[in-house]
Design a protein around this motif. Sequence first.
Motif, PDB file in Angstrom:
ATOM      1  N   PHE A  18      -4.151  -3.810  -1.308  1.00 48.98           N
ATOM      2  CA  PHE A  18      -3.354  -4.824  -2.001  1.00 48.98           C
ATOM      3  C   PHE A  18      -1.970  -4.986  -1.376  1.00 48.98           C
ATOM      4  O   PHE A  18      -1.295  -5.976  -1.605  1.00 48.98           O
ATOM      5  CB  PHE A  18      -3.166  -4.449  -3.479  1.00 48.98           C
ATOM      6  CG  PHE A  18      -4.382  -4.656  -4.339  1.00 48.98           C
ATOM      7  CD1 PHE A  18      -4.662  -5.895  -4.866  1.00 48.98           C
ATOM      8  CD2 PHE A  18      -5.249  -3.610  -4.603  1.00 48.98           C
ATOM      9  CE1 PHE A  18      -5.778  -6.095  -5.667  1.00 48.98           C
ATOM     10  CE2 PHE A  18      -6.377  -3.799  -5.398  1.00 48.98           C
ATOM     11  CZ  PHE A  18      -6.633  -5.044  -5.926  1.00 48.98           C
ATOM     12  N   GLY A  19      -1.563  -4.001  -0.608  1.00 45.44           N
ATOM     13  CA  GLY A  19      -0.190  -3.956  -0.127  1.00 45.44           C
ATOM     14  C   GLY A  19       0.055  -4.715   1.162  1.00 45.44           C
ATOM     15  O   GLY A  19       0.814  -4.253   2.018  1.00 45.44           O
ATOM     16  N   ASP A  20      -0.559  -5.850   1.296  1.00 46.30           N
ATOM     17  CA  ASP A  20      -0.318  -6.692   2.466  1.00 46.30           C
ATOM     18  C   ASP A  20      -0.290  -8.137   1.986  1.00 46.30           C
ATOM     19  O   ASP A  20      -1.193  -8.569   1.269  1.00 46.30           O
ATOM     20  CB  ASP A  20      -1.431  -6.490   3.497  1.00 46.30           C
ATOM     21  CG  ASP A  20      -1.322  -7.465   4.647  1.00 46.30           C
ATOM     22  OD1 ASP A  20      -0.501  -7.230   5.542  1.00 46.30           O
ATOM     23  OD2 ASP A  20      -2.035  -8.490   4.626  1.00 46.30           O
ATOM     24  N   SER A  21       0.731  -8.866   2.375  1.00 44.86           N
ATOM     25  CA  SER A  21       0.923 -10.195   1.797  1.00 44.86           C
ATOM     26  C   SER A  21      -0.208 -11.154   2.173  1.00 44.86           C
ATOM     27  O   SER A  21      -0.593 -11.993   1.362  1.00 44.86           O
ATOM     28  CB  SER A  21       2.279 -10.769   2.208  1.00 44.86           C
ATOM     29  OG  SER A  21       2.376 -10.822   3.607  1.00 44.86           O
ATOM     30  N   ILE A  24      -3.066 -10.234  -0.194  1.00 45.56           N
ATOM     31  CA  ILE A  24      -2.750 -10.651  -1.565  1.00 45.56           C
ATOM     32  C   ILE A  24      -2.886 -12.165  -1.695  1.00 45.56           C
ATOM     33  O   ILE A  24      -3.428 -12.669  -2.683  1.00 45.56           O
ATOM     34  CB  ILE A  24      -1.312 -10.224  -1.941  1.00 45.56           C
ATOM     35  CG1 ILE A  24      -1.285  -8.752  -2.348  1.00 45.56           C
ATOM     36  CG2 ILE A  24      -0.769 -11.071  -3.081  1.00 45.56           C
ATOM     37  CD1 ILE A  24      -1.695  -8.484  -3.784  1.00 45.56           C
ATOM     38  N   ARG A  25      -2.422 -12.883  -0.689  1.00 42.64           N
ATOM     39  CA  ARG A  25      -2.531 -14.337  -0.771  1.00 42.64           C
ATOM     40  C   ARG A  25      -3.988 -14.782  -0.728  1.00 42.64           C
ATOM     41  O   ARG A  25      -4.384 -15.718  -1.424  1.00 42.64           O
ATOM     42  CB  ARG A  25      -1.732 -14.982   0.361  1.00 42.64           C
ATOM     43  CG  ARG A  25      -0.225 -14.762   0.211  1.00 42.64           C
ATOM     44  CD  ARG A  25       0.586 -15.798   0.969  1.00 42.64           C
ATOM     45  NE  ARG A  25       0.245 -15.837   2.382  1.00 42.64           N
ATOM     46  CZ  ARG A  25       0.227 -16.942   3.113  1.00 42.64           C
ATOM     47  NH1 ARG A  25       0.552 -18.095   2.585  1.00 42.64           N
ATOM     48  NH2 ARG A  25      -0.071 -16.892   4.395  1.00 42.64           N
ATOM     49  N   GLY A  89       0.527  -5.711 -11.680  1.00 42.84           N
ATOM     50  CA  GLY A  89       1.574  -5.732 -10.660  1.00 42.84           C
ATOM     51  C   GLY A  89       2.543  -6.876 -10.899  1.00 42.84           C
ATOM     52  O   GLY A  89       3.759  -6.698 -10.796  1.00 42.84           O
ATOM     53  N   LEU A  90       2.002  -8.031 -11.238  1.00 45.64           N
ATOM     54  CA  LEU A  90       2.858  -9.196 -11.471  1.00 45.64           C
ATOM     55  C   LEU A  90       3.824  -8.958 -12.621  1.00 45.64           C
ATOM     56  O   LEU A  90       4.987  -9.370 -12.564  1.00 45.64           O
ATOM     57  CB  LEU A  90       1.998 -10.432 -11.760  1.00 45.64           C
ATOM     58  CG  LEU A  90       1.429 -11.133 -10.526  1.00 45.64           C
ATOM     59  CD1 LEU A  90       0.472 -12.239 -10.931  1.00 45.64           C
ATOM     60  CD2 LEU A  90       2.559 -11.696  -9.667  1.00 45.64           C
ATOM     61  N   VAL A  93       6.673  -7.137 -11.224  1.00 46.80           N
ATOM     62  CA  VAL A  93       7.458  -7.898 -10.249  1.00 46.80           C
ATOM     63  C   VAL A  93       8.249  -9.027 -10.902  1.00 46.80           C
ATOM     64  O   VAL A  93       9.369  -9.342 -10.489  1.00 46.80           O
ATOM     65  CB  VAL A  93       6.529  -8.480  -9.156  1.00 46.80           C
ATOM     66  CG1 VAL A  93       7.244  -9.540  -8.342  1.00 46.80           C
ATOM     67  CG2 VAL A  93       6.043  -7.367  -8.249  1.00 46.80           C
TER      68      VAL A  93
ATOM     69  N   LEU B   8       4.294 -13.489  -4.436  1.00 49.42           N
ATOM     70  CA  LEU B   8       3.159 -12.779  -3.850  1.00 49.42           C
ATOM     71  C   LEU B   8       3.627 -11.808  -2.773  1.00 49.42           C
ATOM     72  O   LEU B   8       3.048 -10.740  -2.598  1.00 49.42           O
ATOM     73  CB  LEU B   8       2.148 -13.773  -3.277  1.00 49.42           C
ATOM     74  CG  LEU B   8       1.450 -14.642  -4.323  1.00 49.42           C
ATOM     75  CD1 LEU B   8       0.423 -15.546  -3.680  1.00 49.42           C
ATOM     76  CD2 LEU B   8       0.784 -13.774  -5.390  1.00 49.42           C
ATOM     77  N   ASP B  10       6.551 -10.262  -2.865  1.00 53.97           N
ATOM     78  CA  ASP B  10       7.093  -9.130  -3.632  1.00 53.97           C
ATOM     79  C   ASP B  10       5.972  -8.256  -4.173  1.00 53.97           C
ATOM     80  O   ASP B  10       6.071  -7.027  -4.197  1.00 53.97           O
ATOM     81  CB  ASP B  10       7.933  -9.636  -4.808  1.00 53.97           C
ATOM     82  CG  ASP B  10       9.224 -10.284  -4.339  1.00 53.97           C
ATOM     83  OD1 ASP B  10       9.590 -10.105  -3.158  1.00 53.97           O
ATOM     84  OD2 ASP B  10       9.871 -10.968  -5.143  1.00 53.97           O
ATOM     85  N   LEU B  11       4.921  -8.913  -4.600  1.00 55.29           N
ATOM     86  CA  LEU B  11       3.786  -8.174  -5.151  1.00 55.29           C
ATOM     87  C   LEU B  11       3.161  -7.271  -4.088  1.00 55.29           C
ATOM     88  O   LEU B  11       2.849  -6.110  -4.343  1.00 55.29           O
ATOM     89  CB  LEU B  11       2.746  -9.169  -5.677  1.00 55.29           C
ATOM     90  CG  LEU B  11       1.560  -8.596  -6.434  1.00 55.29           C
ATOM     91  CD1 LEU B  11       2.017  -7.754  -7.618  1.00 55.29           C
ATOM     92  CD2 LEU B  11       0.642  -9.719  -6.902  1.00 55.29           C
ATOM     93  N   ALA B  12       3.003  -7.818  -2.890  1.00 56.55           N
ATOM     94  CA  ALA B  12       2.464  -7.014  -1.795  1.00 56.55           C
ATOM     95  C   ALA B  12       3.387  -5.832  -1.509  1.00 56.55           C
ATOM     96  O   ALA B  12       2.924  -4.711  -1.290  1.00 56.55           O
ATOM     97  CB  ALA B  12       2.279  -7.868  -0.543  1.00 56.55           C
TER      98      ALA B  12
END
Lengths: 95, 95
Positions: A18-21, A24-25, A89-90, A93, B8, B10-12
């Motif tokens: 999940f930790g990559d934009s 996630i997009r 997560g949202l 954030v 998104l 920030d979420l990542a």
Amino acid sequence: MIKDDNILYDLAELFKVFGDSTRIRILFSLFEEERCVSDIAQTLSLTQSAVSHQLKILKQSKLIRSRRDGKQIYYSLADDHVRSIIGQGLEHVEE
Amino acid sequence: MIKDDNILYDLAELFKVFGDSTRIRILFSLFEEERCVSDIAQTLSLTQSAVSHQLKILKQSKLIRSRRDGKQIYYSLADDHVRSIIGQGLEHVEE
DNA sequence: TGAACATATGAATAAATGCTCATATGTTGA
DNA sequence: TCAACATATGAGCATTTATTCATATGTTCA
């Protein structure tokens, strides 16, 4: 709550996905409906190759699944866990 | 659900913080109670320096907070979001 | 069957990142 | 004030990883 180090290791691996934009997009673009690779690439302004590589990682992590329809392959979220995790997560954030 | 690319991103970034086994283990060690740096280091068999570096990242992400008591600094989880996020992740990993 | 299209994949590269080592900062008690 | 202790921090190194480019695989339809 006691957890085995192996489980915590797996957990870190999950969050790493999940930790990559880009990923996630991609996941987010699948929130409403399934999409094929070229559609995702176009929507997010990414290379077809880059999308394919990331889809592979997402699939290996069982976060998405796929079905073929003719020449295209449609990807969709694997289950509601994905939505829950992103949702949590949202909340953090967006405050 | 439409989300801004900035959110998104920030979420990542948030998930990236959870996506490291050392940091997850640190967070987990704080589930029950606050702990000082040397305690965490000893419990997890890590260097004091490594722990400090990771605590800094966790703090910048507002996942933990700290209080000083004499020579030691005690760290604890910032809020229940952290527990929720980890909890959701565990559900996915443990099945 | 063979173009044309959609997707997957391997290798190479550049950037991000976690750890270590050395050292700085901050706190206490004698 | 100064030694001892607890923690923080900066630089350097090694590893991981996301992207690109080239190409392979798979599918359709004429």
